[in-house]
Write a protein that holds these residues in place. Sequence first.
Motif, mmCIF file in Angstrom:
data_model
loop_
_atom_site.group_PDB
_atom_site.id
_atom_site.type_symbol
_atom_site.label_atom_id
_atom_site.label_comp_id
_atom_site.label_asym_id
_atom_site.label_seq_id
_atom_site.Cartn_x
_atom_site.Cartn_y
_atom_site.Cartn_z
ATOM 1 N N THR A 136 1.243 -3.939 9.517
ATOM 2 C CA THR A 136 1.348 -4.872 8.393
ATOM 3 C C THR A 136 1.864 -6.231 8.851
ATOM 4 O O THR A 136 1.495 -7.268 8.280
ATOM 5 C CB THR A 136 2.243 -4.286 7.290
ATOM 6 N N ASP A 149 -0.747 -0.399 -1.707
ATOM 7 C CA ASP A 149 -1.625 0.283 -0.748
ATOM 8 C C ASP A 149 -1.119 0.150 0.687
ATOM 9 O O ASP A 149 -1.389 1.009 1.534
ATOM 10 C CB ASP A 149 -3.051 -0.273 -0.833
ATOM 11 N N LEU A 150 -0.398 -0.935 0.963
ATOM 12 C CA LEU A 150 0.072 -1.177 2.328
ATOM 13 C C LEU A 150 1.307 -0.355 2.675
ATOM 14 O O LEU A 150 1.545 -0.054 3.847
ATOM 15 C CB LEU A 150 0.382 -2.667 2.524
ATOM 16 N N TYR A 206 -4.539 -7.636 -0.182
ATOM 17 C CA TYR A 206 -4.362 -6.203 -0.412
ATOM 18 C C TYR A 206 -3.164 -5.960 -1.318
ATOM 19 O O TYR A 206 -2.110 -6.593 -1.140
ATOM 20 C CB TYR A 206 -4.107 -5.466 0.917
ATOM 21 N N PHE A 251 0.218 -9.002 -4.025
ATOM 22 C CA PHE A 251 -0.928 -8.963 -3.117
ATOM 23 C C PHE A 251 -0.538 -9.628 -1.800
ATOM 24 O O PHE A 251 0.000 -10.732 -1.797
ATOM 25 C CB PHE A 251 -2.134 -9.677 -3.726
#
Length: 277
Positions: free
Chosen positions: A42, A33-34, A29, A25
């Motif tokens: 990012t 997903d990033l 997030y 994470f």
Amino acid sequence: MATVDSTKAQYWQSEVSEITSDTIFVRGYPLDDLIGLSFTSTAFLLIKGRLPTPPEARVLDAILTSVLDYGLEKAGTAAARYVVSANPNMQAGLATAILSAGDYALAPENSARFIIDTHHAYVAAGRPDLTEFAEQVVADARAAKLRVPGFGHPVFKKTDPRAEILRKIAVDAGLWGEAAQLYEAVHKAFIRLPGRQDFPINDVGMLAAICVALEFTPQESTALAVIGTLPGVVAHITEEYTTGKPGRVIAAEDVAYAVPRRDLAADLEAAGWPASS
């Protein structure tokens, strides 16, 4: 995720990232997903703790691109190539280049701090006339013999083209705030001094102004400049691997030894040492 005992003081407390058995994470997030978002977005998320708006991402991308390479004119690039000519190790070269960032090369930190402090003083003074306040800032700096950071360039006169492009991108994105406007006013007052007419706001000064507008800290502005310049350093290190000279040295004819030949025995005697047998 392991259960945390809330009654026990933890050695570390972090909001940056967490590794679990399932994923990582980042700022809350899932990294899964990033992946696929731009590096710029990012990076902004990691440093600021929130996702950027599209204009913020566009401006930060411009900042990172503006310092891609400083060439062999930059002390850090030359130093990195010297190091890897003797120690062919990518991270040694990168570390060398990073350590060269400072008051006179690449680092916008001093400029950013000047911009923030000057703006705080302007607000504290009740936001007087911008031009008059800027003239007083320059007069005070001149009286104290202080350098105004971010002005002047050894090659570019009157205008630094990189700085001008950055400014336009920031203005178009709506990220050119009062602090940046005051910095510009200080520059206009500065170039009215004798012998300063050709001094532009350089790329470092402009980086600082935009980083302040994006609400990065002075220290973070230097980190971003360093991140932006690393691809260029990598390219130079790779070139040194493939076409450079192992164990680079400065040619003897380029070095002046400024100490005359001396007589050790005579100087020892003059310093009070007993004569050797």
